[in-house]
Design a protein around this motif. Sequence first.
Motif, PDB file in Angstrom:
ATOM      1  N   ILE A 184      16.180  58.676   6.454  1.00 22.77           N
ATOM      2  CA  ILE A 184      17.193  59.659   6.845  1.00 22.77           C
ATOM      3  C   ILE A 184      18.286  59.789   5.792  1.00 22.77           C
ATOM      4  N   ASN A 185      18.599  61.021   5.454  1.00 21.28           N
ATOM      5  CA  ASN A 185      19.787  61.322   4.652  1.00 21.28           C
ATOM      6  C   ASN A 185      20.956  61.414   5.626  1.00 21.28           C
ATOM      7  N   LYS A 186      21.603  60.281   5.844  1.00 23.65           N
ATOM      8  CA  LYS A 186      22.654  60.232   6.858  1.00 23.65           C
ATOM      9  C   LYS A 186      23.862  61.081   6.461  1.00 23.65           C
TER      10      LYS A 186
ATOM     11  N   GLY B 162       6.792  50.931   2.377  1.00 17.85           N
ATOM     12  CA  GLY B 162       6.617  50.607   0.964  1.00 17.85           C
ATOM     13  C   GLY B 162       7.375  51.531   0.031  1.00 17.85           C
ATOM     14  N   SER B 163       7.945  52.622   0.561  1.00 16.98           N
ATOM     15  CA  SER B 163       8.714  53.563  -0.260  1.00 16.98           C
ATOM     16  C   SER B 163      10.202  53.261  -0.274  1.00 16.98           C
TER      17      SER B 163
ATOM     18  N   THR C 132      15.587  54.075  -2.267  1.00 22.42           N
ATOM     19  CA  THR C 132      16.924  53.496  -2.429  1.00 22.42           C
ATOM     20  C   THR C 132      17.448  53.758  -3.831  1.00 22.42           C
ATOM     21  N   GLN C 133      16.575  53.596  -4.811  1.00 23.44           N
ATOM     22  CA  GLN C 133      16.983  53.822  -6.203  1.00 23.44           C
ATOM     23  C   GLN C 133      17.280  55.291  -6.479  1.00 23.44           C
ATOM     24  N   GLY C 134      16.513  56.185  -5.813  1.00 23.42           N
ATOM     25  CA  GLY C 134      16.668  57.617  -6.107  1.00 23.42           C
ATOM     26  C   GLY C 134      17.725  58.324  -5.297  1.00 23.42           C
TER      27      GLY C 134
ATOM     28  N   GLN D 261      10.332  63.076  -3.535  1.00 26.56           N
ATOM     29  CA  GLN D 261      11.249  63.753  -4.443  1.00 26.56           C
ATOM     30  C   GLN D 261      12.105  64.783  -3.709  1.00 26.56           C
ATOM     31  N   MET D 262      11.513  65.451  -2.724  1.00 30.21           N
ATOM     32  CA  MET D 262      12.299  66.381  -1.913  1.00 30.21           C
ATOM     33  C   MET D 262      13.407  65.653  -1.178  1.00 30.21           C
ATOM     34  N   PHE D 263      13.101  64.465  -0.681  1.00 28.27           N
ATOM     35  CA  PHE D 263      14.095  63.692   0.070  1.00 28.27           C
ATOM     36  C   PHE D 263      15.227  63.235  -0.847  1.00 28.27           C
ATOM     37  N   THR D 264      14.895  62.637  -1.978  1.00 23.72           N
ATOM     38  CA  THR D 264      15.943  62.102  -2.856  1.00 23.72           C
ATOM     39  C   THR D 264      16.754  63.215  -3.515  1.00 23.72           C
ATOM     40  N   SER D 265      16.181  64.413  -3.630  1.00 24.83           N
ATOM     41  CA  SER D 265      16.907  65.530  -4.242  1.00 24.83           C
ATOM     42  C   SER D 265      17.694  66.349  -3.222  1.00 24.83           C
TER      43      SER D 265
END
Length: 444
Positions: free
Chosen positions: A178-180, A296-297, A302-304, A281-285
């Motif tokens: 989740i992108n809180k 496992g992701s 966390t890094q991205g 990539q959609m989530f981290t961007s």
Amino acid sequence: MKNKFPFIALTLALIMTLLAGCSGGGSGSEGETAGTDSKAASGEASSNSGNSGSGKETIQFWHSIGGKNGEFLDAMIKRFNSSQDKIEVVGTFQGSYQETVTKLQQAVAAKTAPDVTMLERSNVQLFADAEVLEDLTPYMEKSGLSKDDFEEGLMGHSYFNDKLVSLPFNRSTPVMHINKSMLDEKGLSIPTTWDELKKTAEALVVKENGEVKRYGLTMPYDTWYPIAMITQAGGKFFNDEGTSVGYTTEASKTFKYLKELQNAGALYYPPSQDSGNITNQMFTSGKVGILFQSTGSISGLTQGAKFDYVTAFLPQDKQYATPTGGGNVAMMAASKHKDAAWEFMHWLMTSPEGAQQFVIDTGYLPFTKQMVESDAIKQLWEKEPNRKVAFEQLQYAVDTNKSVQWPQVEQEFNKAIQAIMYDNKDVDATLNSYKEEVDRILKN
């Protein structure tokens, strides 16, 4: 004794089936095994080579962990080899889980199988039914271990035909990422039910000139997530007799729910090729607010992530439920070095330098109570609470797709997913055709 010839005959037939079923990673394989940069041997090592140049007894260990995690596995093996002077473990990367199955079938037929092998958990039954895996019960008893030392939610693919034939190793489950920060901006709470998820996903959508610029929810193309949702809705993937599907309306409810979200622009369902990387990539961007993806992701996300990133249980419908994924380790019954093989496996299970450190390094789930209670894991969870959430969800872990015919069934299920999610075929008609295929496969 069961006839092993059908198992051997399956080898060529399953090569195409397994590869076709792999698509988005397969149920629970999560693409974790891809890693051609591994320092792998060709896979021709035989358990007949019993002594290394150092005079140690040699154990061949086949696995499916490549890339960065493969480096962590190599380091773990090196720690074992340095910990004593009698046994030398040779780790060999065999490719994906599916490729490992094919090579292992061929090696069993040629009598060149390794001593210890990794198997994706849904493939264990294939080898157990062929009676080519060693019963680990006597070794456990001699070592003072029991099934109670392991996390119950990860033992679903360890016992077959009243024998303990594999133990957890690199295990995972899907969780909700989740992108809180995005939810907070909208004054939204973390969803815990399907209804709440639908409202939240729809509220996160951003459209410009009729085009969706931000989605509410996404997930990789994989059988894992529909299986989870069918179980959350109260169904099972297979019935208890293993003769047909184990649901009535739950699969239809799952796909109609997903299609409604997709048609509203709230769900982005990715192309099958490289779907895991695309959705991550959609989530981290910031192009999607909620992601269903493997535990496992967590490390990579966390890094991205440049926002407040949290994890939570997959939402419930009638109940909480999550399938498990990843690999187990097993000893081959034909091994000529069983005591040495068990010494390695026992070290994996019990030493802080064994699987426990591998779990810390990689992001897989701790699978013994000793690990869970260790200071190292407690410190890890304090530092990275998202990983603790993934472990806590294990109380709802259930695998309802256990069948020796799973590879063929998975291929048909992937076809049904494609027809519904990509081609907009009628949900009920597609699922009825799929059920007919499942019934045909399970009769063979």
